[in-house]
Design a protein around this motif. Structure first.
Motif, PDB file in Angstrom:
ATOM      1  N   ASP A  47       0.836  -1.208   0.000  1.00  0.00           N
ATOM      2  CA  ASP A  47       0.000   0.000   0.000  1.00  0.00           C
ATOM      3  C   ASP A  47       0.870   1.257   0.000  1.00  0.00           C
ATOM      4  O   ASP A  47       0.565   2.241  -0.682  1.00  0.00           O
ATOM      5  N   VAL A  48       1.967   1.199   0.766  1.00  0.00           N
ATOM      6  CA  VAL A  48       2.885   2.333   0.798  1.00  0.00           C
ATOM      7  C   VAL A  48       3.494   2.557  -0.582  1.00  0.00           C
ATOM      8  O   VAL A  48       3.526   3.679  -1.093  1.00  0.00           O
ATOM      9  N   ALA A  49       3.990   1.466  -1.191  1.00  0.00           N
ATOM     10  CA  ALA A  49       4.601   1.583  -2.519  1.00  0.00           C
ATOM     11  C   ALA A  49       3.573   2.019  -3.561  1.00  0.00           C
ATOM     12  O   ALA A  49       3.861   2.856  -4.423  1.00  0.00           O
ATOM     13  N   GLY A  50       2.363   1.459  -3.473  1.00  0.00           N
ATOM     14  CA  GLY A  50       1.321   1.834  -4.425  1.00  0.00           C
ATOM     15  C   GLY A  50       0.958   3.301  -4.325  1.00  0.00           C
ATOM     16  O   GLY A  50       0.720   3.974  -5.334  1.00  0.00           O
ATOM     17  N   GLY A  51       0.955   3.814  -3.098  1.00  0.00           N
ATOM     18  CA  GLY A  51       0.618   5.223  -2.910  1.00  0.00           C
ATOM     19  C   GLY A  51       1.654   6.154  -3.511  1.00  0.00           C
ATOM     20  O   GLY A  51       1.310   7.141  -4.169  1.00  0.00           O
ATOM     21  N   ILE A  52       2.926   5.822  -3.313  1.00  0.00           N
ATOM     22  CA  ILE A  52       3.954   6.721  -3.852  1.00  0.00           C
ATOM     23  C   ILE A  52       4.044   6.590  -5.366  1.00  0.00           C
ATOM     24  O   ILE A  52       4.348   7.576  -6.059  1.00  0.00           O
ATOM     25  N   VAL A  53       3.767   5.406  -5.895  1.00  0.00           N
ATOM     26  CA  VAL A  53       3.744   5.250  -7.357  1.00  0.00           C
ATOM     27  C   VAL A  53       2.655   6.128  -7.962  1.00  0.00           C
ATOM     28  O   VAL A  53       2.876   6.859  -8.942  1.00  0.00           O
ATOM     29  N   ALA A  54       1.455   6.062  -7.374  1.00  0.00           N
ATOM     30  CA  ALA A  54       0.348   6.882  -7.877  1.00  0.00           C
ATOM     31  C   ALA A  54       0.668   8.373  -7.774  1.00  0.00           C
ATOM     32  O   ALA A  54       0.375   9.156  -8.683  1.00  0.00           O
ATOM     33  N   LYS A  55       1.314   8.761  -6.671  1.00  0.00           N
ATOM     34  CA  LYS A  55       1.659  10.166  -6.472  1.00  0.00           C
ATOM     35  C   LYS A  55       2.674  10.626  -7.519  1.00  0.00           C
ATOM     36  O   LYS A  55       2.541  11.707  -8.112  1.00  0.00           O
ATOM     37  N   LEU A  56       3.696   9.815  -7.743  1.00  0.00           N
ATOM     38  CA  LEU A  56       4.731  10.185  -8.712  1.00  0.00           C
ATOM     39  C   LEU A  56       4.159  10.322 -10.117  1.00  0.00           C
ATOM     40  O   LEU A  56       4.511  11.245 -10.861  1.00  0.00           O
ATOM     41  N   ILE A  57       3.300   9.408 -10.484  1.00  0.00           N
ATOM     42  CA  ILE A  57       2.698   9.480 -11.820  1.00  0.00           C
ATOM     43  C   ILE A  57       1.833  10.725 -11.954  1.00  0.00           C
ATOM     44  O   ILE A  57       1.903  11.454 -12.955  1.00  0.00           O
ATOM     45  N   HIS A  58       1.035  11.011 -10.920  1.00  0.00           N
ATOM     46  CA  HIS A  58       0.139  12.161 -10.983  1.00  0.00           C
ATOM     47  C   HIS A  58       0.914  13.478 -11.002  1.00  0.00           C
ATOM     48  O   HIS A  58       0.510  14.435 -11.686  1.00  0.00           O
TER      49      HIS A  58
END
Length: 340
Positions: free
Chosen positions: A209-220
């Motif tokens: 969940d932590v990794a998924g959150g930062i991935v989504a943030k970086l893409i956005h």
């Protein structure tokens, strides 16, 4: 040609065959093997594996590959290759060190016709694959270590601060080995807190969940990389970042999200950066004392592109060296007095 000459002709020695040691990565899903690996498996006369619970075996058998569970010695394996046969050994996680050592000894003896030996990686780790090992190790430590199993987010908070400072020190010192180690210590904090968070009864989350959150943030926040927007300069990138961040957070003040617990010079510089980026004109507060003087110095440094916290640390290190030199000089002087 007479019979005597025919009888004297030596019989051709049988072909020594071939041994293929097939290695796989436990970090890659079982069954995902390279094409050369599948070719070697299908062409083999015999496929052996010492581990009956090897994760690849169900997939090999599903593909029609007959696998025999066996742990042959080096000599037995050489004999199995006699007559030009090919034997594939599906290596266990340890990589069959006893078998490979035995084959090396036989080859070095010069008394045995050795088969062709080939090491064939059947699957490769992708970048970041060792992070899976870290998660697995952390999971076991959390379950079995008397100290780690009792830790909380609050109890570990001080270590996060310490490790962050040690990372900064390694960067400023230019020590590559120390930098690698300190990055690992910071990464450990992330994985440790994520593992603890899994146990929360009300709002659990995992390292995924932590990794998924930062991935989504970086893409956005990088529409110029993952979207249609353009960015030609670092300033353009920063503008994208701040705009998307403001949209996400819906903050009412540019001061929101600035941690007040950080060192004073860094705090002053961060606030000054927010003011400058937002295009605001904010007069510095007037007051008596060193605090207001330091505030003005930090704001001026930020405007000049200087990190005041890093600058002060650099000066402090020079001061530390001067202190050491002074101590050494005094110690040398005391020694001379004792001799006299």
């Amino acid at each position: 040609m007479n019979e005597s000459s025919a009888e004297a002709r030596p019989e051709p020695s049988p072909a020594p065959g071939r041994v293929v040691l097939l290695t796989t990565s436990h970090r890659v899903a079982p069954g995902l093997l390279s094409w050369p690996a599948w070719q070697a498996l299908r062409a083999a006369d015999t496929v052996l594996c010492a581990d009956g619970a090897h994760p690849q075996l169900p997939y090999l058998r599903e593909a029609g590959i007959a696998v025999t569970q066996a742990s042959p010695t080096a000599g037995e394996l050489v004999d199995a290759c006699a007559g030009g046969r090919t034997v594939v050994v599906v290596a266990t996680g340890e990589g069959e060190p006893a078998l490979t050592d035995g084959l090396a000894r036989l080859a070095g003896s010069g008394r045995v016709a050795m088969p062709e030996l080939e090491l064939l990686p059947a699957s490769y780790d992708l970048p970041g694959a060792r992070l899976l090992d870290l998660v697995q190790v952390m999971d076991r430590i959390r379950a079995e270590c008397p100290w780690s199993s009792r830790q909380t987010h609050e109890g570990l908070a001080k270590y996060g601060i310490e490790e962050a400072y040690e990372l900064v020190e390694a960067i400023e010192a230019g020590d590559r080995e120390e930098l690698r180690e300190e990055l690992g210590d910071v990464l450990l904090q992330v994985v440790f807190h994520s593992r603890i968070a899994e146990e929360d009864p009300d709002a659990p989350f995992s390292v995924d969940d932590v990794a998924g959150g930062i991935v989504a943030k970086l893409i956005h926040r990088h529409p110029h990389v993952f979207g249609d927007e353009r960015a030609e300069t670092p300033e353009d990138v920063k503008e994208h970042w701040l705009r998307t961040k403001a949209e996400e957070k819906r903050r009412t003040s540019i001061t929101e999200g600035v941690p007040l617990g950080q060192p004073g010079l860094a705090l002053a510089a961060k606030l000054a950066s927010r003011v400058r980026t937002a295009g605001l004109e904010v007069a510095l507060p007037r007051g008596e004392g060193i605090g207001y003087e330091l505030l003005a110095l930090a704001v001026a440094a930020e405007a000049d592109g200087v990190d005041p916290e890093a600058a002060l640390r650099a000066a402090a290190r020079v001061y530390r060296d001067a202190i050491k030199d002074s101590e050494a000089a005094r110690a040398a002087g005391d020694g001379k007095e004792d001799e006299a």
